[in-house]
Design a protein around this motif. Sequence first.
Motif, PDB file in Angstrom:
ATOM      1  N   ALA A   1       0.841  -1.208   0.000  1.00  0.00           N
ATOM      2  CA  ALA A   1       0.000   0.000   0.000  1.00  0.00           C
ATOM      3  C   ALA A   1       0.871   1.251   0.000  1.00  0.00           C
ATOM      4  O   ALA A   1       0.587   2.213  -0.720  1.00  0.00           O
ATOM      5  CB  ALA A   1      -0.937  -0.005   1.202  1.00  0.00           C
ATOM      6  N   ALA A   2       1.940   1.240   0.786  1.00  0.00           N
ATOM      7  CA  ALA A   2       2.849   2.393   0.823  1.00  0.00           C
ATOM      8  C   ALA A   2       3.482   2.619  -0.549  1.00  0.00           C
ATOM      9  O   ALA A   2       3.593   3.764  -1.010  1.00  0.00           O
ATOM     10  CB  ALA A   2       3.920   2.194   1.885  1.00  0.00           C
ATOM     11  N   ALA A   3       3.878   1.543  -1.198  1.00  0.00           N
ATOM     12  CA  ALA A   3       4.465   1.662  -2.542  1.00  0.00           C
ATOM     13  C   ALA A   3       3.432   2.205  -3.531  1.00  0.00           C
ATOM     14  O   ALA A   3       3.761   3.041  -4.385  1.00  0.00           O
ATOM     15  CB  ALA A   3       4.995   0.307  -3.006  1.00  0.00           C
ATOM     16  N   MET A   4       2.204   1.761  -3.410  1.00  0.00           N
ATOM     17  CA  MET A   4       1.150   2.259  -4.296  1.00  0.00           C
ATOM     18  C   MET A   4       0.944   3.758  -4.121  1.00  0.00           C
ATOM     19  O   MET A   4       0.678   4.469  -5.097  1.00  0.00           O
ATOM     20  CB  MET A   4      -0.164   1.510  -4.033  1.00  0.00           C
ATOM     21  CG  MET A   4      -0.144   0.070  -4.503  1.00  0.00           C
ATOM     22  SD  MET A   4      -1.619  -0.853  -3.978  1.00  0.00           S
ATOM     23  CE  MET A   4      -2.893  -0.045  -4.950  1.00  0.00           C
ATOM     24  N   LEU A   5       1.088   4.241  -2.892  1.00  0.00           N
ATOM     25  CA  LEU A   5       0.886   5.672  -2.636  1.00  0.00           C
ATOM     26  C   LEU A   5       1.989   6.531  -3.234  1.00  0.00           C
ATOM     27  O   LEU A   5       1.817   7.739  -3.377  1.00  0.00           O
ATOM     28  CB  LEU A   5       0.749   5.931  -1.138  1.00  0.00           C
ATOM     29  CG  LEU A   5      -0.556   5.418  -0.526  1.00  0.00           C
ATOM     30  CD1 LEU A   5      -0.525   5.566   0.994  1.00  0.00           C
ATOM     31  CD2 LEU A   5      -1.759   6.143  -1.118  1.00  0.00           C
ATOM     32  N   THR A   6       3.122   5.929  -3.585  1.00  0.00           N
ATOM     33  CA  THR A   6       4.157   6.686  -4.291  1.00  0.00           C
ATOM     34  C   THR A   6       3.820   6.817  -5.769  1.00  0.00           C
ATOM     35  O   THR A   6       4.388   7.650  -6.460  1.00  0.00           O
ATOM     36  CB  THR A   6       5.549   6.033  -4.138  1.00  0.00           C
ATOM     37  OG1 THR A   6       5.549   4.764  -4.790  1.00  0.00           O
ATOM     38  CG2 THR A   6       5.944   5.880  -2.681  1.00  0.00           C
ATOM     39  N   GLU A   7       2.884   5.988  -6.241  1.00  0.00           N
ATOM     40  CA  GLU A   7       2.502   5.973  -7.656  1.00  0.00           C
ATOM     41  C   GLU A   7       1.192   6.697  -7.943  1.00  0.00           C
ATOM     42  O   GLU A   7       0.927   7.060  -9.088  1.00  0.00           O
ATOM     43  CB  GLU A   7       2.314   4.528  -8.135  1.00  0.00           C
ATOM     44  CG  GLU A   7       3.488   3.627  -7.954  1.00  0.00           C
ATOM     45  CD  GLU A   7       3.117   2.168  -8.194  1.00  0.00           C
ATOM     46  OE1 GLU A   7       2.003   1.888  -8.690  1.00  0.00           O
ATOM     47  OE2 GLU A   7       3.946   1.316  -7.872  1.00  0.00           O
ATOM     48  N   MET A   8       0.347   6.816  -6.920  1.00  0.00           N
ATOM     49  CA  MET A   8      -1.006   7.329  -7.152  1.00  0.00           C
ATOM     50  C   MET A   8      -1.494   8.109  -5.938  1.00  0.00           C
ATOM     51  O   MET A   8      -0.992   7.895  -4.836  1.00  0.00           O
ATOM     52  CB  MET A   8      -1.963   6.166  -7.442  1.00  0.00           C
ATOM     53  CG  MET A   8      -2.102   5.196  -6.284  1.00  0.00           C
ATOM     54  SD  MET A   8      -3.139   3.747  -6.614  1.00  0.00           S
ATOM     55  CE  MET A   8      -2.170   2.853  -7.810  1.00  0.00           C
ATOM     56  N   PRO A   9      -2.485   8.963  -6.139  1.00  0.00           N
ATOM     57  CA  PRO A   9      -3.066   9.672  -4.994  1.00  0.00           C
ATOM     58  C   PRO A   9      -3.855   8.700  -4.119  1.00  0.00           C
ATOM     59  O   PRO A   9      -4.308   7.655  -4.589  1.00  0.00           O
ATOM     60  CB  PRO A   9      -3.983  10.712  -5.636  1.00  0.00           C
ATOM     61  CG  PRO A   9      -4.205  10.276  -7.025  1.00  0.00           C
ATOM     62  CD  PRO A   9      -3.070   9.374  -7.407  1.00  0.00           C
TER      63      PRO A   9
END
Length: 84
Positions: free
Chosen positions: A23-31
């Motif tokens: 989830a943390a990695a996803m937040l670096t890619e998307m809002p």
Amino acid sequence: MTFQRARTDEQRSQRRRQILDTAAAMLTEMPVAKLSLNELSRRVALAKANVLRYFESREAVLLDLLDAEIRDWIAELETSQTER
């Protein structure tokens, strides 16, 4: 990746950490508004229902991430205060 049921507390902890890290990695890619349980479960290779065994909602995942960030920030502040 071969699926293996998390049977021990350590394995459940690892699975929970894997979900949070993803989830943390996803937040670096998307809002944050774009982060969905469907995409999160796809990326951790678990069914959405299995992700919900560890977190009751998307918001619970986000709150856990926020809590970890705040704890890290406080630890950094305390370290910087003791160095003065």
